[in-house]
Design an enzyme around this catalytic site. Sequence first.
Site, short mmCIF file in Angstrom:
data_model
loop_
_atom_site.label_atom_id
_atom_site.label_comp_id
_atom_site.label_asym_id
_atom_site.label_seq_id
_atom_site.Cartn_x
_atom_site.Cartn_y
_atom_site.Cartn_z
N TYR A 242 4.52 18.03 11.25
CA TYR A 242 5.47 16.91 11.41
C TYR A 242 6.92 17.38 11.40
CZ TYR A 242 1.29 14.78 9.35
OH TYR A 242 0.01 14.42 9.04
N GLU B 92 0.83 -1.22 0.00
CA GLU B 92 0.00 0.00 0.00
C GLU B 92 0.86 1.26 0.00
OE1 GLU B 92 -2.11 -0.46 3.68
OE2 GLU B 92 -3.30 -2.14 2.99
N PRO B 93 1.74 1.44 -0.98
CA PRO B 93 2.57 2.65 -0.96
C PRO B 93 1.73 3.88 -1.31
CG PRO B 93 2.90 1.48 -3.02
CD PRO B 93 1.97 0.62 -2.19
N GLY B 94 1.98 4.97 -0.63
CA GLY B 94 1.32 6.23 -0.92
C GLY B 94 2.36 7.28 -1.25
N ARG B 95 3.11 7.67 -0.23
CA ARG B 95 4.11 8.73 -0.38
C ARG B 95 5.13 8.40 -1.47
NH1 ARG B 95 5.62 11.97 4.06
NH2 ARG B 95 4.75 10.37 5.41
N CYS C 286 -2.81 33.63 10.26
CA CYS C 286 -2.55 34.29 11.55
C CYS C 286 -2.19 33.28 12.62
CB CYS C 286 -3.77 35.11 11.94
SG CYS C 286 -4.15 36.31 10.67
N GLU C 287 -1.06 32.61 12.44
CA GLU C 287 -0.55 31.65 13.42
C GLU C 287 0.97 31.65 13.31
OE1 GLU C 287 -2.13 28.35 14.77
OE2 GLU C 287 -4.13 28.57 13.89
N ARG D 57 2.45 20.09 6.43
CA ARG D 57 3.49 19.16 6.87
C ARG D 57 4.62 19.81 7.69
NH1 ARG D 57 6.36 16.11 4.52
NH2 ARG D 57 5.93 14.33 5.85
N TYR E 114 0.26 13.93 0.81
CA TYR E 114 -0.18 14.55 2.07
C TYR E 114 -0.06 16.08 2.00
CZ TYR E 114 0.39 9.66 3.27
OH TYR E 114 0.32 8.30 3.26
N1 LLP Z 1 -1.41 1.87 4.61
C1 LLP Z 1 -1.90 2.33 5.78
C2 LLP Z 1 -2.72 1.44 6.59
C3 LLP Z 1 -1.59 3.63 6.21
O1 LLP Z 1 -2.08 4.07 7.37
C4 LLP Z 1 -0.79 4.47 5.40
C5 LLP Z 1 -0.48 5.84 5.80
C6 LLP Z 1 -0.32 3.95 4.17
C7 LLP Z 1 -0.64 2.64 3.82
C8 LLP Z 1 0.54 4.75 3.24
O2 LLP Z 1 1.75 5.07 3.83
P1 LLP Z 1 2.92 5.76 2.95
O3 LLP Z 1 3.40 4.76 1.94
O4 LLP Z 1 2.35 6.94 2.29
O5 LLP Z 1 3.95 6.09 3.94
N2 LLP Z 1 0.15 12.83 6.76
C9 LLP Z 1 1.42 12.21 7.11
C10 LLP Z 1 1.47 10.75 6.73
C11 LLP Z 1 0.33 9.91 7.29
C12 LLP Z 1 0.38 8.46 6.87
C13 LLP Z 1 -0.87 7.76 7.24
N3 LLP Z 1 -0.97 6.40 6.84
C14 LLP Z 1 2.56 13.01 6.49
O6 LLP Z 1 2.31 14.01 5.83
O7 LLP Z 1 3.71 12.65 6.67
#
Ligand code: LLP
Length: 424
Positions: free
Chosen positions: A318, A275-278, A346-347, A314, A375
């Site tokens: 973070y 499940e890659p996102g980033r 305004c923060e 971000r 994100y």
């Molecule tokens: N699978 C699950 C169950 C997750 O909770 C997440 C991310 C992913 C996959 C995808 O993870 P990635 O490959 O993108 O690392 N908003 C934060 C990141 C929150 C991640 C939440 N879960 C940021 O901007 O760093």
Amino acid sequence: MHHFDYRGGILHAEDVAIPDIAAAIGTPFYCYSSATLERHYRVFAGAFRGQPARICYSVKANSNLAVVATLARQGAGADVVSEGELRRALAAGVTPDKIVFSGVGKTEAEMAFALETGIDRFNVESEPELELLSALAAARGLTAHVAIRVNPDVDAKTHEKITTGKAENKFGISWKRAPAVYARARELPGIEPDGIDVHIGSQLTDLEPFEAAFSRVATMVEALRADGNPIAHIDLGGGLGIPYRGDNDVPPHPDEYAAMVKRTIGHLGCQLTFEPGRLIAGNAGILVSRVIYEKQGDDRTFLILDSAMNDLIRPTLYDAFHEIRPVTEPASGAETVIYDVVGPVCETGDFFAKGRRLPRLKSGDLVAIMSAGAYGAVQASTYNTRPLVPEVMVKDASFREVRARPSYDAMLKQDIIPDWLDRP
Ligand code: LLP
């Protein structure tokens, strides 16, 4: 790796000059590169060639339909965490058989919708969720494929707000309790508990925590099988980090990650889901903004941009580092200034960078905040009644607005003045 480079001294997204987009739609805006999205997907998927793996892009990282559709055309499935994301995945052309539903708080209505849609599987995070899913599936005469998300109690060594695999985090079911939960799941109608799932955090820059978690999962699969559970699927989540500081950051390559996966769980002969996102979206997007003012403080110089924390949260949430590039390439030897780069909100927490050395910039100059594809837009808000930042997708020499900037009229129309108040 990405497709945002200087050409003739001007930052381009693929073959499109960033100032051309700014002239057409104004600033600020997010700009995504199709070629980068596609390349990242292919590199990650390619790393698993020869392993029984499928990639379900984590829609939460960037859920714009244009982004999800670009990836769907490459063959990606989707990892969704809400009915809204599920609807986005379907609208972008991801077929239900490639969709997994994760998340710690799925509601009855969301699970019912997902069951009726016929998604591939549910990653279940608690016993009450398991009981409810069973009841909903059984009532519809359906069987839901289920993976129990285990919490392996491993420190992902990333920012505390994006760590998910420690015992104190709300995610998953303690690996110690998992055998009892599988035993209960086997008794329940309407579900087939044939998988296991783990996700320990995001922006991991070291393979060691992954390896510790996946090894624990491997041991668990063997024990669960010995107990009579036919575990055939393993979902290893996302989390692999990306370089935010250009060549100074060298997170593990997907090939190294894939080799580690093979080493730790390859012998189990399971179907794998990632499940890659980033990793897919992060470096495929930038936030383009215009300098409003350079302001001299007592002991520092502020560069005030027309984008703000509501557009990209971000850095303040973070402590994230995002490279900032002037859209016009600075001449070598150009004067530099140490700036606090901030927005108009305004923060005091409204900043993109503190103490950052940049070429001297002036009102009207364009800058690009790099690595903002994941994100970024998805976490944007309208705080300070700032219009939601628009999004643009580039492909070769073409660009399209893939989400338009809302008008102030449209924003104000969302609110309702109750009829017991006098209308202004
Ligand atoms: N699978 C699950 C169950 C997750 O909770 C997440 C991310 C992913 C996959 C995808 O993870 P990635 O490959 O993108 O690392 N908003 C934060 C990141 C929150 C991640 C939440 N879960 C940021 O901007 O760093």
